[in-house]
Enzyme design. Structure first.
Site, mmCIF file in Angstrom:
data_model
loop_
_atom_site.group_PDB
_atom_site.id
_atom_site.type_symbol
_atom_site.label_atom_id
_atom_site.label_comp_id
_atom_site.label_asym_id
_atom_site.label_seq_id
_atom_site.Cartn_x
_atom_site.Cartn_y
_atom_site.Cartn_z
ATOM 1 N N HIS A 1 -6.983 -12.556 -6.654
ATOM 2 C CA HIS A 1 -7.147 -12.914 -5.236
ATOM 3 C C HIS A 1 -8.565 -12.662 -4.740
ATOM 4 C CE1 HIS A 1 -3.555 -14.383 -3.361
ATOM 5 N NE2 HIS A 1 -2.807 -13.472 -3.939
ATOM 6 N N GLN A 11 -2.553 -10.249 -8.693
ATOM 7 C CA GLN A 11 -3.219 -9.679 -7.521
ATOM 8 C C GLN A 11 -4.719 -9.670 -7.707
ATOM 9 O OE1 GLN A 11 -1.989 -8.833 -4.467
ATOM 10 N NE2 GLN A 11 -0.317 -9.933 -5.424
ATOM 11 N N GLU A 57 1.455 -2.846 -0.678
ATOM 12 C CA GLU A 57 1.924 -4.118 -0.133
ATOM 13 C C GLU A 57 3.063 -4.685 -0.995
ATOM 14 O OE1 GLU A 57 -1.085 -7.070 -0.459
ATOM 15 O OE2 GLU A 57 -0.134 -8.468 0.954
ATOM 16 N N HIS A 58 2.831 -4.756 -2.312
ATOM 17 C CA HIS A 58 3.845 -5.267 -3.243
ATOM 18 C C HIS A 58 4.188 -4.189 -4.258
ATOM 19 C CE1 HIS A 58 1.230 -8.841 -2.207
ATOM 20 N NE2 HIS A 58 2.406 -9.305 -1.839
ATOM 21 N N HIS A 107 11.210 7.228 44.421
ATOM 22 C CA HIS A 107 12.178 6.987 43.358
ATOM 23 C C HIS A 107 13.532 7.548 43.779
ATOM 24 C CE1 HIS A 107 8.643 6.206 40.896
ATOM 25 N NE2 HIS A 107 9.393 5.910 39.848
ATOM 26 N N ASP A 140 5.360 -14.890 -3.260
ATOM 27 C CA ASP A 140 4.224 -15.519 -2.572
ATOM 28 C C ASP A 140 4.568 -16.926 -2.109
ATOM 29 O OD1 ASP A 140 2.477 -13.434 -2.753
ATOM 30 O OD2 ASP A 140 1.568 -14.100 -4.628
#
Lengths: 429, 429
Positions: free
Chosen positions: A262, A259, A327-328, A420, A361
């Site tokens: 990145h 990670q 996220e992970h 209605h 991934d």
């Protein structure tokens, strides 16, 4: 890198700081993006050409400057090294399988009151996929966005991607060929998102825009939410690894670095119940970092955002994980299912010592576009549902109307909506 | 009211104008809302008290001024007229049934390569529901928002609703009792949306905000999208009625008016293949309008936004309907299923002559919170999914890693991410 210990007095305060930390860009790009979108909406292709010359140093003159044709994508695919081509094909096939199994089922049933009810799912007509240029021009990302759209049944798949100084990434073209992209436009930034959302003379508008991008792209999607559908606004990537001392520290260090490499804003967090193992992982991270071509980014990320949390007992881990809503999440322990049952908020979970995040991934099949920045509290990863919508339907028989119509009349009158009420009453007579 | 005919030369241009017409408020409230949200975020409860005094003329002094307790909701329910209570109970039961059947299924399977894959759905922890004060304080709306959240498994259900001059709508309280709302706060506007999204000292933050509101509320939700999950940003209501000459024109007129009476910005459109029938409906609309307590609004809406389209052949209807992508579509024809098969974009479809749209507003069961403003091209009505999120999971065996790991390594290297590659390679050895 910060190191916390749940046994310490100051832990709660320090952990809260980790949870609340904003790693997203603080730049106020909203005003810029508003200007760009307004200009693209008003001046269309001329505005696109100007922005692309200014930001991407690419002239949109001839049709070839605007678009990359299917033939070029096919050629890029044919010219790939065989091993790489096979890897992309395997990834595509597995992504296709997982997302096909995800297709929702229509519903159509008649209930006890004689009322027929249901829901019909349909694909959007056209989807626009943003593919970044430069560092984050990942073919895997194109597959992860384009294949779910195709599986959903989207008829027109449009990719926009900047080609700075005219340079095109052949891997992205090859992936576009595999995914069966219909149009590939050489534009990027907020202007590209505006172009596909509003439409221009050259580019017909789409219904949904997905895909990663920089702060301008993310803000453009946010501002256009409602004009088109969008996937979640994405922030920096993050991983939480829960690992006991029985793991190989080298494996866990590699996971954390996968990670960190990145982006400097990425975040890697380790939770372990073994302080000595934590030391070993720390050493391995340092050692491995020096060998990486991405060392500079990985080191910056790990130093600024890395966290090691030593817990007294692994039973403390799920509550911390749920607050982080990462996220992970890797559960590198024996029998990870028991802990997974307590994980409520996570984008994707990797079960057991043998499942590194990187496998997700590329080739596992589930989508790698996942909620970041604690959005897993309320958001899901990209799926076929992002390219589909549901139309509910109702059909009322005479008996059905007799059974439920009077209640509708009563409620309509109570809400002060006489037309209605009348539309039901007329049919009850 | 405009009348168009597909046989006319100018039809395409006139119809495009109908499709592109913006009925949403043009006020630029974004700046106001940004200021309010910033103030609420910074100053919390004190800001809420100031805004509520200024906009709602209600003093937030004692705890009773802030909150309405469950006891008061229960009492409002007990004091309801029996017929109304039964109607609300019937509506709630049917909404509950429809949304329970909507709950998604988890997935967990092992594929041919020996890779275990799946997805687990969980509810968000807390949801905030906006309930407008004044004209649009509809108990049906509270049920339509709260019940799906409850069915999804949301543990904490928070309602915010303005009580102008301290006035409370007992119908809304009764509906809150039926739906089992946990907290009911007497705040409204953008400030209320900000309060539940950011949290204040008194009010804990939620994960998702849904519910209708005015332009300020809608803009606040739009700006907070990403901080919390939201349902679709809603615009004015709309109906498209496709009806042939075999219908009772009085019924169809009532259906058109049931949208028109909502708001001057609402839109009612009739598509028919019978010009004489169109005349009759027009007359019936005029006649019925004069008897309505909502005549002023209905007339304003019908005059400004009403459209009658006479087609040469009913086969022309689906293409027009798909371009309009209306919130509500009635197919008042024989064998409506055949035409429904060609309807791709619609929030909800009402099949046959006997199914007035109003039945869906209250008691049919499907949600009445539906995409407006042509957003049915990419968005769906409110559902349990808006209060849930999906966590994918992956578990790789030794055999699985041997099968798919090498491809992951190849792709990671091609994308220039060596730590990704290493995390897989280490486990392959």
């Amino acid at each position: 890198m910060r190191r916390l210990n749940t046994a310490d007095d100051g832990f709660e305060k320090a952990f809260a700081r980790v949870v609340d930390q904003r790693r997203e860009t603080a730049d106020d790009v909203a005003q810029d993006v508003r200007g760009i979108l307004g200009t693209v909406r008003m001046r269309g292709d001329a505005a696109l050409a100007e922005y692309t010359a200014r930001f991407d140093h690419h002239d949109l003159a001839t049709p070839d400057d605007w678009r990359i044709e299917a033939g070029a994508c096919e050629q890029a695919y044919a010219e790939l090294d065989a091993e790489l081509r096979d890897a992309l094909d395997l990834a595509a096939a597995r992504i296709r399988d997982y997302h096909t199994a995800q297709l929702p089922e229509d519903r159509d049933y008649t209930d006890d009151a004689g009322v027929r009810l249901g829901a019909k799912w349909t694909a959007v007509d056209a989807a626009g996929l943003y593919v970044p240029g430069g560092r984050a021009a990942y073919p895997s990302s194109l597959l992860m966005n384009a294949i779910p759209a195709r599986v959903a049944g989207v008829e027109r798949l449009v990719v926009v991607t900047p080609t700075p100084h005219g340079k095109i990434n052949p891997l992205v073209l090859a992936a576009a060929h595999i995914a069966g992209v219909d149009e590939l436009w050489r534009i990027g930034g907020a202007q590209a998102v505006g172009a596909v959302a509003y439409g221009t003379d050259r580019i017909a508008r789409v219904d949904v825009v997905t895909g990663p991008g920089n702060a301008w792209v993310a803000e453009a999607k946010r501002q256009l939410y409602g004009v088109v559908g969008i996937d979640m606004v994405a922030g920096p990537s993050e991983i939480l690894v829960v690992a006991d001392g029985a793991n190989d520290p080298d494996w866990i260090a590699a996971d954390l670095l996968s990670q960190a490499e990145h982006d400097p804003t990425s975040q890697s967090i380790l939770i372990t119940d073994d302080a000595k193992f934590a030391d070993q992982v720390e050493d391995c991270v340092d050692l491995q970092t020096s060998t990486l071509s991405t060392a500079k980014i990985a080191r910056e990320s790990w130093n600024a955002n890395g966290v090691i949390i030593v817990v007294r007992d692994m039973a403390e881990a799920p509550a911390l994980a749920n607050r982080l809503a990462a996220e992970h999440v890797e559960l590198a322990i024996d029998g990870p299912e028991a802990m997974f049952a307590h994980i409520r908020h996570a984008g994707s979970v990797f079960l057991g010592r043998n499942t590194p995040e990187a496998i997700g991934d590329y080739v596992a099949g589930p989508n790698h576009v996942l909620p970041t920045g604690r959005r897993a509290r309320f958001a899901s990863g990209l799926s076929v549902l992002d390219f589909m919508k549901r139309t509910s339907f109702i059909s009322v028989s005479d008996e059905g109307l007799a059974a439920i119509g009077p209640a509708a009349v009563t409620l309509a009158r109570a809400e002060g909506l006489p037309a209605h009420a009348k539309s039901v009453e007329l049919r009850l007579k």
